[in-house]
Design a protein around this motif. Structure first.
Motif, mmCIF file in Angstrom:
data_model
loop_
_atom_site.group_PDB
_atom_site.id
_atom_site.type_symbol
_atom_site.label_atom_id
_atom_site.label_comp_id
_atom_site.label_asym_id
_atom_site.label_seq_id
_atom_site.Cartn_x
_atom_site.Cartn_y
_atom_site.Cartn_z
ATOM 1 N N ILE A 20 -2.560 7.524 -10.336
ATOM 2 C CA ILE A 20 -2.281 6.103 -10.516
ATOM 3 C C ILE A 20 -0.840 5.791 -10.116
ATOM 4 O O ILE A 20 -0.560 4.750 -9.506
ATOM 5 N N GLU A 21 0.081 6.688 -10.429
ATOM 6 C CA GLU A 21 1.484 6.454 -10.083
ATOM 7 C C GLU A 21 1.674 6.340 -8.577
ATOM 8 O O GLU A 21 2.611 5.682 -8.100
ATOM 9 N N PHE A 22 0.782 6.963 -7.810
ATOM 10 C CA PHE A 22 0.914 6.933 -6.360
ATOM 11 C C PHE A 22 0.663 5.555 -5.770
ATOM 12 O O PHE A 22 0.883 5.342 -4.573
ATOM 13 N N CYS A 23 0.205 4.618 -6.578
ATOM 14 C CA CYS A 23 0.083 3.251 -6.062
ATOM 15 C C CYS A 23 1.444 2.730 -5.607
ATOM 16 O O CYS A 23 1.517 1.889 -4.707
ATOM 17 N N GLY A 24 2.524 3.216 -6.233
ATOM 18 C CA GLY A 24 3.863 2.793 -5.830
ATOM 19 C C GLY A 24 4.177 3.159 -4.397
ATOM 20 O O GLY A 24 4.458 2.278 -3.563
ATOM 21 N N PRO A 25 4.122 4.458 -4.029
ATOM 22 C CA PRO A 25 4.371 4.839 -2.644
ATOM 23 C C PRO A 25 3.392 4.230 -1.643
ATOM 24 O O PRO A 25 3.790 3.852 -0.542
ATOM 25 N N VAL A 26 2.112 4.127 -2.029
ATOM 26 C CA VAL A 26 1.135 3.530 -1.113
ATOM 27 C C VAL A 26 1.483 2.066 -0.859
ATOM 28 O O VAL A 26 1.389 1.578 0.276
ATOM 29 N N ALA A 27 1.917 1.366 -1.896
ATOM 30 C CA ALA A 27 2.306 -0.036 -1.729
ATOM 31 C C ALA A 27 3.509 -0.153 -0.796
ATOM 32 O O ALA A 27 3.565 -1.057 0.050
ATOM 33 N N VAL A 28 4.467 0.761 -0.932
ATOM 34 C CA VAL A 28 5.631 0.747 -0.033
ATOM 35 C C VAL A 28 5.191 0.969 1.403
ATOM 36 O O VAL A 28 5.646 0.278 2.330
ATOM 37 N N GLY A 29 4.283 1.935 1.605
ATOM 38 C CA GLY A 29 3.781 2.198 2.946
ATOM 39 C C GLY A 29 3.082 0.997 3.537
ATOM 40 O O GLY A 29 3.210 0.693 4.730
ATOM 41 N N ALA A 30 2.336 0.271 2.687
ATOM 42 C CA ALA A 30 1.594 -0.896 3.168
ATOM 43 C C ALA A 30 2.529 -2.048 3.522
ATOM 44 O O ALA A 30 2.345 -2.738 4.525
ATOM 45 N N VAL A 31 3.552 -2.252 2.690
ATOM 46 C CA VAL A 31 4.465 -3.377 2.910
ATOM 47 C C VAL A 31 5.386 -3.122 4.099
ATOM 48 O O VAL A 31 5.662 -4.029 4.896
ATOM 49 N N THR A 32 5.867 -1.886 4.226
ATOM 50 C CA THR A 32 6.818 -1.593 5.306
ATOM 51 C C THR A 32 6.123 -1.185 6.598
ATOM 52 O O THR A 32 6.757 -1.166 7.650
ATOM 53 N N GLY A 33 4.828 -0.837 6.536
ATOM 54 C CA GLY A 33 4.100 -0.481 7.740
ATOM 55 C C GLY A 33 3.610 -1.721 8.485
ATOM 56 O O GLY A 33 3.700 -2.838 7.990
ATOM 57 N N ARG A 34 3.053 -1.499 9.671
ATOM 58 C CA ARG A 34 2.640 -2.629 10.504
ATOM 59 C C ARG A 34 1.180 -2.575 10.927
ATOM 60 O O ARG A 34 0.683 -3.527 11.511
ATOM 61 N N GLY A 35 0.498 -1.482 10.666
ATOM 62 C CA GLY A 35 -0.869 -1.343 11.151
ATOM 63 C C GLY A 35 -1.915 -1.695 10.108
ATOM 64 O O GLY A 35 -1.614 -1.951 8.939
ATOM 65 N N TRP A 36 -3.183 -1.683 10.551
ATOM 66 C CA TRP A 36 -4.274 -2.025 9.648
ATOM 67 C C TRP A 36 -4.528 -0.931 8.633
ATOM 68 O O TRP A 36 -5.024 -1.193 7.533
ATOM 69 N N ARG A 37 -4.186 0.311 8.981
ATOM 70 C CA ARG A 37 -4.438 1.407 8.046
ATOM 71 C C ARG A 37 -3.655 1.249 6.753
ATOM 72 O O ARG A 37 -4.164 1.528 5.668
ATOM 73 N N GLU A 38 -2.398 0.824 6.870
ATOM 74 C CA GLU A 38 -1.589 0.636 5.675
ATOM 75 C C GLU A 38 -2.193 -0.423 4.768
ATOM 76 O O GLU A 38 -2.206 -0.283 3.546
ATOM 77 N N ARG A 39 -2.712 -1.501 5.363
ATOM 78 C CA ARG A 39 -3.330 -2.570 4.571
ATOM 79 C C ARG A 39 -4.620 -2.079 3.930
ATOM 80 O O ARG A 39 -4.884 -2.342 2.754
ATOM 81 N N ALA A 40 -5.432 -1.356 4.698
ATOM 82 C CA ALA A 40 -6.683 -0.843 4.151
ATOM 83 C C ALA A 40 -6.431 0.189 3.061
ATOM 84 O O ALA A 40 -7.200 0.300 2.098
ATOM 85 N N ALA A 41 -5.336 0.932 3.198
ATOM 86 C CA ALA A 41 -5.014 1.952 2.210
ATOM 87 C C ALA A 41 -4.798 1.347 0.835
ATOM 88 O O ALA A 41 -5.151 1.952 -0.191
ATOM 89 N N ILE A 42 -4.227 0.150 0.779
ATOM 90 C CA ILE A 42 -4.017 -0.520 -0.501
ATOM 91 C C ILE A 42 -5.351 -0.780 -1.190
ATOM 92 O O ILE A 42 -5.505 -0.593 -2.399
ATOM 93 N N ILE A 43 -6.354 -1.229 -0.410
ATOM 94 C CA ILE A 43 -7.670 -1.520 -0.985
ATOM 95 C C ILE A 43 -8.312 -0.244 -1.500
ATOM 96 O O ILE A 43 -8.878 -0.208 -2.603
ATOM 97 N N VAL A 44 -8.227 0.817 -0.705
ATOM 98 C CA VAL A 44 -8.808 2.098 -1.108
ATOM 99 C C VAL A 44 -8.117 2.623 -2.368
ATOM 100 O O VAL A 44 -8.766 3.067 -3.324
ATOM 101 N N ALA A 45 -6.779 2.568 -2.373
ATOM 102 C CA ALA A 45 -6.031 3.045 -3.536
ATOM 103 C C ALA A 45 -6.342 2.218 -4.770
ATOM 104 O O ALA A 45 -6.517 2.762 -5.872
ATOM 105 N N ALA A 46 -6.426 0.905 -4.594
ATOM 106 C CA ALA A 46 -6.727 0.034 -5.728
ATOM 107 C C ALA A 46 -8.102 0.343 -6.306
ATOM 108 O O ALA A 46 -8.299 0.354 -7.532
ATOM 109 N N THR A 47 -9.067 0.616 -5.424
ATOM 110 C CA THR A 47 -10.411 0.980 -5.888
ATOM 111 C C THR A 47 -10.364 2.260 -6.711
ATOM 112 O O THR A 47 -10.984 2.359 -7.774
#
Length: 205
Positions: A20-47
């Protein structure tokens, strides 16, 4: 960040808390990244997190313990995200380790009044004091110094996913040392979170 994490693992299984704590780094990757994978990763992590939280609330843990643990690990995740972003700025300033030392002293002074009442108990038990020093060195001094070295050479998104093996490591340690074997739903949540981390990592290659 560390205090919130320690509170969380006092109430939650180690593997669940780390995932659960890894939502922090994944969120950073999604916000600072530019591709669709970073955005999709947030949904997968949230699930995965929703699944883990639901399993935790429905597990044999006392409801108050589960809620306290989940709130603490959510705070730790937010702090971790902030640490990555701020740590990058500190490292980029060229005096990361020196600034880290100042920050840790400031943190110790800030929290000393809160935990000073426990000092006599700890000091009177040399074994506990020794373990405390080992934990302090291994969980704060060594990793944070290494973080500053790495952050000077990588971006925040890249750094956020370099620790992709941590959830799996935490599960292994929890199972072997603490006898915290994950259930199938917990394992599914852990796989989702790990998958989100790997998606972000793949996007940064």
């Amino acid at each position: 960040m560390n205090i919130a994490f320690y509170i969380a693992i006092d109430h939650l299984p180690l593997g669940v808390a780390v995932a659960i704590e890894f939502c922090g780094p994944v969120a950073v990757g999604a916000v600072t990244g530019r591709g669709w994978r970073e955005r999709a990763a947030i949904i997968v992590a949230a699930t995965g997190v929703v699944l883990l939280a639901g399993v935790t609330l429905d597990s044999g843990l006392a409801h108050d313990d589960a809620v306290s643990g989940l709130l603490a690990i959510a705070a730790a995740a937010a702090c971790w995200a902030g640490y990555i972003v701020l740590g990058k700025r500190v490292a980029g300033a060229g005096a990361g380790i020196d600034s880290l030392a100042v920050g840790m002293v400031a943190g110790a002074i800030a929290f000393a009044p809160v935990f000073a009442h426990t000092a006599p108990t700890v000091v009177a038990r040399p074994g506990v004091l020794g373990l405390l020093l080992v934990v302090a060195v291994c969980s704060s001094v060594v990793p944070y110094v290494l973080d500053q070295v790495v952050l000077r050479r990588t971006g925040t998104a890249t750094f956020a996913v370099l620790t992709a093996l941590l959830p799996a490591t935490a599960v292994a340690v929890g199972a072997v040392v603490l006898r915290q074997v994950p259930t199938l739903p917990e394992a599914a949540g852990l796989v989702l979170v790990t998958g989100a981390i790997m998606m972000t990592a793949g996007a940064r290659r």
